[in-house]
Scaffold this motif. Structure first.
Motif, PDB file in Angstrom:
ATOM      1  N   VAL A  83       0.900  -0.939  -0.170  1.00  0.00           N
ATOM      2  CA  VAL A  83      -0.368  -0.011   0.089  1.00  0.00           C
ATOM      3  C   VAL A  83       1.052   1.054  -0.169  1.00  0.00           C
ATOM      4  N   ILE A  84       0.567   2.023  -0.595  1.00  0.00           N
ATOM      5  CA  ILE A  84       1.842   3.510  -1.287  1.00  0.00           C
ATOM      6  C   ILE A  84       0.486   4.872  -1.458  1.00  0.00           C
ATOM      7  N   GLU A  85       0.585   5.838  -0.095  1.00  0.00           N
ATOM      8  CA  GLU A  85       0.203   6.450   0.298  1.00  0.00           C
ATOM      9  C   GLU A  85       1.010   7.494  -0.953  1.00  0.00           C
ATOM     10  N   ALA A  86       0.590   7.845  -2.079  1.00  0.00           N
ATOM     11  CA  ALA A  86       0.819   8.993  -2.708  1.00  0.00           C
ATOM     12  C   ALA A  86      -0.150   9.252  -3.704  1.00  0.00           C
ATOM     13  N   PRO A  87      -0.054  10.639  -4.135  1.00  0.00           N
ATOM     14  CA  PRO A  87      -1.755  11.406  -5.191  1.00  0.00           C
ATOM     15  C   PRO A  87      -1.735  10.170  -6.015  1.00  0.00           C
ATOM     16  N   GLU A  88      -2.943  10.419  -6.971  1.00  0.00           N
ATOM     17  CA  GLU A  88      -3.735   9.454  -7.975  1.00  0.00           C
ATOM     18  C   GLU A  88      -3.132   9.542  -9.599  1.00  0.00           C
ATOM     19  N   SER A  89      -2.226  10.294  -9.407  1.00  0.00           N
ATOM     20  CA  SER A  89      -1.000  10.457 -10.404  1.00  0.00           C
ATOM     21  C   SER A  89       0.259   9.544 -11.058  1.00  0.00           C
ATOM     22  N   LEU A  90       0.702   9.532  -9.633  1.00  0.00           N
ATOM     23  CA  LEU A  90       1.607   7.927  -9.255  1.00  0.00           C
ATOM     24  C   LEU A  90       0.770   6.435  -9.889  1.00  0.00           C
ATOM     25  N   LYS A  91      -0.324   6.118 -10.188  1.00  0.00           N
ATOM     26  CA  LYS A  91      -0.679   5.311 -10.521  1.00  0.00           C
ATOM     27  C   LYS A  91      -0.704   4.856 -11.966  1.00  0.00           C
ATOM     28  N   LYS A  92      -0.678   5.975 -12.875  1.00  0.00           N
ATOM     29  CA  LYS A  92      -0.241   6.148 -14.416  1.00  0.00           C
ATOM     30  C   LYS A  92       1.506   5.734 -14.213  1.00  0.00           C
ATOM     31  N   GLU A  93       1.939   6.515 -13.680  1.00  0.00           N
ATOM     32  CA  GLU A  93       3.678   6.413 -13.413  1.00  0.00           C
ATOM     33  C   GLU A  93       4.066   4.738 -13.362  1.00  0.00           C
ATOM     34  N   LEU A  94       3.400   4.428 -12.542  1.00  0.00           N
ATOM     35  CA  LEU A  94       3.306   2.658 -11.799  1.00  0.00           C
ATOM     36  C   LEU A  94       2.708   2.121 -11.692  1.00  0.00           C
ATOM     37  N   PRO A  95       1.221   1.392 -12.953  1.00  0.00           N
ATOM     38  CA  PRO A  95       0.540   0.563 -13.605  1.00  0.00           C
ATOM     39  C   PRO A  95       0.960  -0.620 -12.492  1.00  0.00           C
ATOM     40  N   PHE A  96       0.779  -0.726 -11.470  1.00  0.00           N
ATOM     41  CA  PHE A  96       0.446  -2.174 -10.736  1.00  0.00           C
ATOM     42  C   PHE A  96      -0.994  -2.301 -10.675  1.00  0.00           C
ATOM     43  N   GLU A  97      -2.357  -1.654 -11.719  1.00  0.00           N
ATOM     44  CA  GLU A  97      -3.282  -2.192 -11.264  1.00  0.00           C
ATOM     45  C   GLU A  97      -3.675  -2.622 -12.512  1.00  0.00           C
ATOM     46  N   GLU A  98      -2.910  -2.367 -13.790  1.00  0.00           N
ATOM     47  CA  GLU A  98      -2.979  -2.693 -15.066  1.00  0.00           C
ATOM     48  C   GLU A  98      -2.089  -4.355 -15.237  1.00  0.00           C
ATOM     49  N   ALA A  99      -1.501  -4.178 -13.459  1.00  0.00           N
ATOM     50  CA  ALA A  99      -0.752  -5.500 -14.374  1.00  0.00           C
ATOM     51  C   ALA A  99      -0.916  -7.094 -13.537  1.00  0.00           C
ATOM     52  N   GLY A 100      -2.447  -6.174 -12.799  1.00  0.00           N
ATOM     53  CA  GLY A 100      -2.915  -7.435 -11.909  1.00  0.00           C
ATOM     54  C   GLY A 100      -1.708  -7.299 -10.580  1.00  0.00           C
ATOM     55  N   LEU A 101      -1.462  -6.456 -10.233  1.00  0.00           N
ATOM     56  CA  LEU A 101      -0.222  -6.861  -8.963  1.00  0.00           C
ATOM     57  C   LEU A 101      -1.251  -6.297  -7.564  1.00  0.00           C
ATOM     58  N   PRO A 102      -0.963  -6.901  -6.714  1.00  0.00           N
ATOM     59  CA  PRO A 102      -1.149  -6.813  -5.055  1.00  0.00           C
ATOM     60  C   PRO A 102      -0.819  -5.035  -4.668  1.00  0.00           C
ATOM     61  N   VAL A 103      -0.941  -3.801  -5.197  1.00  0.00           N
ATOM     62  CA  VAL A 103      -0.437  -2.601  -4.683  1.00  0.00           C
ATOM     63  C   VAL A 103      -1.525  -2.055  -4.977  1.00  0.00           C
ATOM     64  N   LEU A 104      -1.855  -1.271  -4.060  1.00  0.00           N
ATOM     65  CA  LEU A 104      -2.289  -0.563  -4.142  1.00  0.00           C
ATOM     66  C   LEU A 104      -1.962   1.342  -3.680  1.00  0.00           C
ATOM     67  N   ILE A 105      -1.829   2.415  -4.686  1.00  0.00           N
ATOM     68  CA  ILE A 105      -1.633   3.504  -4.280  1.00  0.00           C
ATOM     69  C   ILE A 105      -2.990   4.539  -3.832  1.00  0.00           C
ATOM     70  N   CYS A 106      -2.680   4.792  -2.678  1.00  0.00           N
ATOM     71  CA  CYS A 106      -4.159   5.570  -2.692  1.00  0.00           C
ATOM     72  C   CYS A 106      -3.589   7.179  -0.972  1.00  0.00           C
ATOM     73  N   ASP A 107      -4.950   7.519  -0.832  1.00  0.00           N
ATOM     74  CA  ASP A 107      -4.189   8.434  -0.601  1.00  0.00           C
ATOM     75  C   ASP A 107      -3.989   8.666   1.449  1.00  0.00           C
ATOM     76  N   ASP A 108      -4.642   7.329   1.529  1.00  0.00           N
ATOM     77  CA  ASP A 108      -4.041   7.246   3.119  1.00  0.00           C
ATOM     78  C   ASP A 108      -3.407   6.164   3.508  1.00  0.00           C
ATOM     79  N   HIS A 109      -2.474   5.037   3.947  1.00  0.00           N
ATOM     80  CA  HIS A 109      -2.501   4.078   4.105  1.00  0.00           C
ATOM     81  C   HIS A 109      -3.192   3.108   5.689  1.00  0.00           C
TER      82      HIS A 109
END
Length: 496
Positions: free
Chosen positions: A255-281
């Motif tokens: 779980v990575i606390e970061a702005p929504e924009s990081l999802k585009k830079e690090l496309p973990f979701e697209e890869a189907g990985l258990p990595v969550l980028i959110c505003d509060d970890h």
């Protein structure tokens, strides 16, 4: 047998995913088992599934390390993720090819600082242990390298600033994986302290704040590392010698606390990985600490007094497993803020993780420092439950009595308090010296006196637990019952 390298894999006709050449976009402080089974695994999958196209250059954080071995194998190693998933035994193998090389800053610090010249470098990952993120004022800017990790990072960031300071977008996304609260923010604080101490200037301080993103993260995967007893047989089966074989459980969550924009830079979701980028970890950290760690601390001492030794075996006992599940679903869930479906999904994964056939997780090893663990992992659930319902949670209250019974030792040594469980075998209670001395001093107390002494020990809990209505009397009652009927019978009664 030939050593693992690209040429060896080619000769063997290896047909798995491999990335031989790519720009170094990630610098990683830490080359140990955890990061190689976690961050580097995720980067490797990103490369395969999304064309992330990145190599990771590793930096050995302390003088003894794996740099030579990693470089001999051209950064390659075999990772086995093993466990129990969706009711099935899993043993998944993957050759990780995202690592380019490993640098040893104690032999060639210039090679590390030269990475700052690379315009493609964008991410810094680190796991330098809990003690790694600490400000040591004795570190100097002229040290080669600075002793502390935040000191080394400050030196590296300053080199980057000297080269690219006038160019927007050349700062870093810094992903801190150390097991401390707000790891990213704490790391940033240390860097800014060094910037001030070393008089690196307001321009640099502003660049650190404005061009770099220090992310606090939650990491969750048990990594069991090099399988010493199985390594020879595994290499025989693989057909090559791999001195860096790594093993971990199948479950993983980042779980990575970061702005929504990081999802585009690090496309973990697209890869189907258990990595969550959110505003509060923090809610996810609370979930892990209270459910996974809290479950451990709640049932292991009672399970050990009931005659069990390994976590996996406890999951096959319907009473012990039932006690754990009642604790989680009925008593911990009501104290958490995440949606029920997310809590249930995580709790189900916890049971499967505890059943892992590849990990013999000893109850006694989990019992280490149970006083601090009970305070951090279980006490918040006790208080939250009482606050929410006005009643005591039965299993959590009983778990405190198990803690008292487990710590009821009779012989104090230099580093432990020795006790005997009902089956007759001796065991060692391991905790801080003042804790062991306290329990030794109260070894002859009856149930009521011992409960009162422990509950009122503000040094243990930072508060007086007798102020929780009914708690002291309930714990004393459970402690009496444990001594009269046995730990297992009390667990059974908690389920009724």
């Amino acid at each position: 047998m030939e050593k693992l390298c690209y040429e060896t894999l080619e000769k063997l006709g290896y047909d798995g995913y491999l990335l031989k050449e790519a720009p170094e976009r990630v610098l990683q402080f830490g080359e140990g088992n955890f990061l190689r089974a976690f961050v580097d695994y995720f980067i490797d999958i990103l490369n395969e599934k999304t064309g992330f196209n990145s190599k990771v250059v590793l930096c050995q954080p302390i003088a003894p390390g794996l740099a030579d071995m990693i470089n001999e194998q051209e950064g390659l190693y075999t990772l086995f993720l093993r466990g129990f998933e969706n009711g099935q035994k899993v043993n998944a193998k993957r050759v990780i090819s995202c690592v380019s090389r490993c640098l040893n800053p104690y032999k060639d610090y210039d090679a590390v600082l030269d990475c700052a010249k690379n315009p493609d470098l964008r991410y810094i990952a680190c796991n330098t242990t809990e003690a790694g993120i600490a400000y040591d004022p004795s570190c100097q800017f002229t040290d080669v390298p600075a002793d502390s990790y935040p000191g080394k990072l400050t030196q590296f960031l300053y080199r980057r600033f000297e080269i690219f300071g006038k160019e927007a977008g050349k700062g870093f996304v810094i992903l801190s994986c150390e097991l401390i609260d707000n790891n990213g923010k704490e790391l940033e604080k240390c860097v800014l302290k060094y910037a001030e101490q070393w008089n690196l200037g307001e321009d640099f301080i502003n660049w650190v704040k404005n061009e770099n993103l220090f992310c606090s993260t939650l990491v969750d995967r048990i990594v069991t590392g090099y399988p010493r007893n199985e390594a020879a047989a595994i290499c025989e089966e693989l057909g090559y010698e791999d001195n860096l074989i790594n093993t971990g459980e199948v479950f993983g969550l980042w779980v990575i606390e970061a702005p929504e924009s990081l999802k585009k830079e690090l496309p973990f979701e697209e890869a189907g990985l258990p990595v969550l980028i959110c505003d509060d970890h923090k809610p996810y950290k609370q979930r892990k600490v209270r459910i996974l760690n809290g479950a451990h601390t709640s049932f292991v001492l009672g399970a050990y007094l009931s005659g069990q030794d390994i976590v996996r075996d406890c999951m096959d006992d319907e009473v012990i497993c039932g006690f754990m599940n009642k604790t989680i679903y009925d008593e911990i869930f009501p104290t958490l803020t995440l949606p029920k479906e997310e809590l249930e999904s995580f709790a189900a994964s916890v049971t499967e993780r505890f059943k892992n056939p590849f990990i013999d997780h000893a109850l006694l090893s989990i019992s280490l420092n149970s006083t601090a663990k009970w305070k951090a992992r279980v006490l918040p659930s006790l208080k939250g439950y009482v606050e929410k319902t006005g009643t005591l949670p039965k299993c959590i209250t009983a778990s405190f009595a198990y803690y008292l019974a487990f710590y009821n030792g009779t012989t104090l040594t230099e580093d432990s308090l020795n006790a005997v469980r009902p089956a007759g075998d001796e065991y060692s209670v391991k905790d801080d010296k003042p804790v062991l001395q306290f329990f030794y001093d109260h070894r002859n107390d009856d149930a009521e006196a011992l409960t009162h002494a422990v509950c009122t020990n503000v040094d243990f809990w930072d508060e007086d637990l007798t102020k929780i209505p009914g708690f002291e009397a309930a714990v004393a009652g459970y402690l009496k019952a444990i001594k009269e009927k046995g730990a297992y019978e009390v667990m059974k009664e908690c389920l009724n």
